[in-house]
Design an enzyme around this catalytic site. Structure first.
Site, mmCIF file in Angstrom:
data_model
loop_
_atom_site.group_PDB
_atom_site.id
_atom_site.type_symbol
_atom_site.label_atom_id
_atom_site.label_comp_id
_atom_site.label_asym_id
_atom_site.label_seq_id
_atom_site.Cartn_x
_atom_site.Cartn_y
_atom_site.Cartn_z
ATOM 1 N N GLU A 18 0.846 -1.203 0.000
ATOM 2 C CA GLU A 18 0.000 0.000 0.000
ATOM 3 C C GLU A 18 0.876 1.244 0.000
ATOM 4 O O GLU A 18 1.874 1.310 0.713
ATOM 5 C CB GLU A 18 -0.893 0.015 1.250
ATOM 6 C CG GLU A 18 -1.783 1.262 1.306
ATOM 7 C CD GLU A 18 -2.604 1.346 2.581
ATOM 8 O OE1 GLU A 18 -3.557 0.559 2.714
ATOM 9 O OE2 GLU A 18 -2.285 2.201 3.425
ATOM 10 N N TYR A 50 -6.876 6.821 -0.448
ATOM 11 C CA TYR A 50 -7.731 7.929 -0.893
ATOM 12 C C TYR A 50 -7.980 8.849 0.283
ATOM 13 O O TYR A 50 -8.340 8.383 1.369
ATOM 14 C CB TYR A 50 -9.056 7.322 -1.360
ATOM 15 C CG TYR A 50 -9.967 8.235 -2.134
ATOM 16 C CD1 TYR A 50 -9.843 8.365 -3.516
ATOM 17 C CD2 TYR A 50 -10.982 8.937 -1.492
ATOM 18 C CE1 TYR A 50 -10.708 9.171 -4.231
ATOM 19 C CE2 TYR A 50 -11.853 9.748 -2.204
ATOM 20 C CZ TYR A 50 -11.703 9.854 -3.577
ATOM 21 O OH TYR A 50 -12.572 10.650 -4.286
ATOM 22 N N HIS A 78 -8.108 2.898 -3.832
ATOM 23 C CA HIS A 78 -9.028 3.053 -2.703
ATOM 24 C C HIS A 78 -10.033 4.152 -3.066
ATOM 25 O O HIS A 78 -9.693 5.105 -3.772
ATOM 26 C CB HIS A 78 -8.286 3.488 -1.443
ATOM 27 C CG HIS A 78 -7.322 2.474 -0.901
ATOM 28 N ND1 HIS A 78 -7.009 2.382 0.436
ATOM 29 C CD2 HIS A 78 -6.583 1.510 -1.498
ATOM 30 C CE1 HIS A 78 -6.124 1.416 0.640
ATOM 31 N NE2 HIS A 78 -5.846 0.870 -0.534
ATOM 32 N N ARG A 108 -15.829 3.434 3.482
ATOM 33 C CA ARG A 108 -16.664 4.553 3.911
ATOM 34 C C ARG A 108 -15.825 5.803 4.155
ATOM 35 O O ARG A 108 -16.205 6.902 3.790
ATOM 36 C CB ARG A 108 -17.407 4.193 5.206
ATOM 37 C CG ARG A 108 -18.413 5.252 5.580
ATOM 38 C CD ARG A 108 -18.894 5.089 6.986
ATOM 39 N NE ARG A 108 -17.849 5.428 7.939
ATOM 40 C CZ ARG A 108 -17.999 5.389 9.246
ATOM 41 N NH1 ARG A 108 -19.149 4.996 9.758
ATOM 42 N NH2 ARG A 108 -17.012 5.719 10.059
ATOM 43 N N GLN A 177 -7.487 -4.333 8.724
ATOM 44 C CA GLN A 177 -6.804 -3.254 9.428
ATOM 45 C C GLN A 177 -5.518 -3.833 10.012
ATOM 46 O O GLN A 177 -5.414 -5.059 10.204
ATOM 47 C CB GLN A 177 -7.727 -2.756 10.559
ATOM 48 C CG GLN A 177 -7.217 -1.586 11.354
ATOM 49 C CD GLN A 177 -6.908 -0.387 10.490
ATOM 50 O OE1 GLN A 177 -5.866 -0.380 9.825
ATOM 51 N NE2 GLN A 177 -7.769 0.609 10.481
HETATM 52 P P1 FAD Z 1 -18.035 0.456 6.928
HETATM 53 O O1 FAD Z 1 -17.884 -0.912 6.406
HETATM 54 O O2 FAD Z 1 -19.166 1.280 6.411
HETATM 55 O O3 FAD Z 1 -18.132 0.354 8.521
HETATM 56 C C1 FAD Z 1 -18.017 1.531 9.326
HETATM 57 C C2 FAD Z 1 -18.732 1.306 10.666
HETATM 58 O O4 FAD Z 1 -20.140 1.259 10.434
HETATM 59 C C3 FAD Z 1 -18.382 -0.025 11.350
HETATM 60 O O5 FAD Z 1 -18.409 0.209 12.739
HETATM 61 C C4 FAD Z 1 -19.516 -0.950 10.929
HETATM 62 O O6 FAD Z 1 -19.732 -1.993 11.873
HETATM 63 C C5 FAD Z 1 -20.685 0.028 10.870
HETATM 64 N N1 FAD Z 1 -21.696 -0.353 9.875
HETATM 65 C C6 FAD Z 1 -21.492 -0.832 8.634
HETATM 66 N N2 FAD Z 1 -22.648 -1.029 8.008
HETATM 67 C C7 FAD Z 1 -23.630 -0.657 8.875
HETATM 68 C C8 FAD Z 1 -25.049 -0.625 8.807
HETATM 69 N N3 FAD Z 1 -25.721 -1.036 7.721
HETATM 70 N N4 FAD Z 1 -25.745 -0.163 9.892
HETATM 71 C C9 FAD Z 1 -25.081 0.248 11.011
HETATM 72 N N5 FAD Z 1 -23.742 0.222 11.128
HETATM 73 C C10 FAD Z 1 -23.026 -0.212 10.069
HETATM 74 N N6 FAD Z 1 -9.605 5.610 5.017
HETATM 75 C C11 FAD Z 1 -9.412 6.606 4.105
HETATM 76 O O7 FAD Z 1 -9.841 7.726 4.333
HETATM 77 N N7 FAD Z 1 -8.730 6.370 2.937
HETATM 78 C C12 FAD Z 1 -8.232 5.149 2.617
HETATM 79 O O8 FAD Z 1 -7.635 4.962 1.551
HETATM 80 C C13 FAD Z 1 -8.415 4.073 3.564
HETATM 81 N N8 FAD Z 1 -7.946 2.833 3.312
HETATM 82 C C14 FAD Z 1 -8.176 1.814 4.208
HETATM 83 C C15 FAD Z 1 -7.710 0.529 3.908
HETATM 84 C C16 FAD Z 1 -7.924 -0.517 4.807
HETATM 85 C C17 FAD Z 1 -7.413 -1.905 4.468
HETATM 86 C C18 FAD Z 1 -8.602 -0.274 6.041
HETATM 87 C C19 FAD Z 1 -8.803 -1.393 7.028
HETATM 88 C C20 FAD Z 1 -9.067 0.999 6.341
HETATM 89 C C21 FAD Z 1 -8.869 2.054 5.436
HETATM 90 N N9 FAD Z 1 -9.341 3.338 5.681
HETATM 91 C C22 FAD Z 1 -9.127 4.358 4.767
HETATM 92 C C23 FAD Z 1 -10.032 3.659 6.961
HETATM 93 C C24 FAD Z 1 -11.575 3.525 6.841
HETATM 94 O O9 FAD Z 1 -12.078 4.475 5.938
HETATM 95 C C25 FAD Z 1 -12.165 3.754 8.242
HETATM 96 O O10 FAD Z 1 -11.787 2.716 9.110
HETATM 97 C C26 FAD Z 1 -13.666 4.002 8.300
HETATM 98 O O11 FAD Z 1 -13.995 4.482 9.598
HETATM 99 C C27 FAD Z 1 -14.543 2.771 8.057
HETATM 100 O O12 FAD Z 1 -14.515 2.402 6.744
HETATM 101 P P2 FAD Z 1 -15.219 1.028 6.267
HETATM 102 O O13 FAD Z 1 -15.144 1.031 4.806
HETATM 103 O O14 FAD Z 1 -14.688 -0.109 7.023
HETATM 104 O O15 FAD Z 1 -16.735 1.345 6.729
#
Ligand code: FAD
Length: 290
Positions: A18, A50, A78, A108, A177
């Site tokens: 990454e 991103y 991303h 997200r 993560q």
């Molecule tokens: P989600 O999958 O939407 O989950 C977020 C939270 O909402 C979780 O607590 C989940 O349990 C909850 N949730 C999900 N769906 C629902 C629902 N339907 N109802 C209620 N609750 C729900 N961030 C950046 O800004 N840029 C990047 O490039 C980036 N790359 C990353 C790469 C990796 C491998 C990882 C692990 C993280 C990365 N992140 C990045 C961080 C990430 O954006 C944050 O951790 C963010 O807070 C959550 O993103 P997610 O896509 O996991 O969200």
């Protein structure tokens, strides 16, 4: 092979890197050079992060395109959605297609510090972006998962239920993560399987080479430092070269243990430091041949 899902099927073990774009007003040259250096180690793909608030997001597609089209290395772009409108995301998806980028990590992004969703009526969770990508084109879609649970979720089981919903919207693979205790990952993988989540999971590995940086990263990500790593940080944290050597050795041991225990995907958070990636790759070269 253009899709990461096909690469995974064709290999015993995948290793990927990454990188992150520079701040918006900084030149792209250094990160392009980093990508070039990293591509020499033949990673299965290079992912490009991103900026959630739009800060560095404009450069993500440019760098991913350079990786895919100039370096002939598979790129994973991303994309975060929570701080964008549906129209803005549609525009980025068109840019991805125009640049022949086939692999997207659908995220997200973090919420602002007030904890409110910045664009009511647009995106709230990553699963909505997975759905959007699925209907917008022929993409291979990855998503994030959290061995220690996402910091916002009330329990690990609730987090896995949400993850299952996201996977069912059309994810092809997951990247974890960062984590430092492999037993935490093994427990998590067991829980995923018991809930019927069977897509490939790549283990996100962060080499700890800088004590201050890792304290900041763990605070942001919610990942915990274990006692073994805390001892290394206490002993070597103020000796940069020693910390780097100890951190690389820890990451290498972590990777070897993961592979020995059947984990098939290793994703290295390089922090844009090709020399660290090089040392890790040298130490596992025979091991990853399968
Ligand atoms: P989600 O999958 O939407 O989950 C977020 C939270 O909402 C979780 O607590 C989940 O349990 C909850 N949730 C999900 N769906 C629902 C629902 N339907 N109802 C209620 N609750 C729900 N961030 C950046 O800004 N840029 C990047 O490039 C980036 N790359 C990353 C790469 C990796 C491998 C990882 C692990 C993280 C990365 N992140 C990045 C961080 C990430 O954006 C944050 O951790 C963010 O807070 C959550 O993103 P997610 O896509 O996991 O969200």
């Amino acid at each position: 092979m253009k899709f990461i899902s096909d690469i995974i099927k064709s290999k015993d073990i995948t290793v990927s890197f990454e990188i992150f774009p520079p701040k918006l007003d900084a030149p792209l040259g250094p990160v392009m050079d980093t990508a070039k250096e990293l591509s020499k180690y033949n990673p299965d793909f290079i992912s490009v992060t991103y900026g959630a608030g739009g800060g560095t997001s404009a450069n993500t597609v440019k760098i991913a395109s350079f990786v895919e089209n100039e370096l002939n290395t598979t790129a994973l772009s991303h994309l975060t959605c929570v701080s964008s409108t549906k129209e803005e995301i549609a525009k980025v998806i068109e840019e991805l297609k125009a640049n022949q980028i086939y692999n997207v990590l659908a995220l997200r992004g973090d919420l602002p510090s007030d904890g409110n969703f910045p664009n009511p009526g647009h995106y709230k969770y990553a699963y909505q972006l997975v759905e959007e990508l699925k209907k917008s084109g022929d993409f291979c879609i990855g998503a994030a998962c959290y061995p220690e649970g996402h910091p916002e979720s009330h329990s690990k089981s609730e987090d896995i239920e949400n993850l299952k919903r996201k996977v069912e919207c059309g994810c092809d693979f997951l990247i974890t993560q960062l984590f430092f205790d492999n037993s935490v990952l093994y427990g998590f993988l067991y829980n995923l399987l018991s809930k019927g989540i069977e897509i490939p999971v790549m283990a996100g590995i962060m080499p700890v080479t800088n004590a201050k940086q890792i304290k900041r990263m763990t605070k942001l990500s919610g990942a915990s430092l274990n006692s073994e790593l805390n001892i290394l940080i206490d002993k070597f944290g103020d000796k940069p070269e020693a910390m780097k050597q100890a951190g690389i050795a820890y990451a290498v041991n972590q990777i070897i243990d993961l592979i020995a225990n059947g984990v098939k995907g290793i994703h290295i958070y390089t922090m844009n430091k090709p020399d660290i990636a090089e040392e890790i790759m040298r130490s596992i070269s025979s091991i990853i041949k399968g």
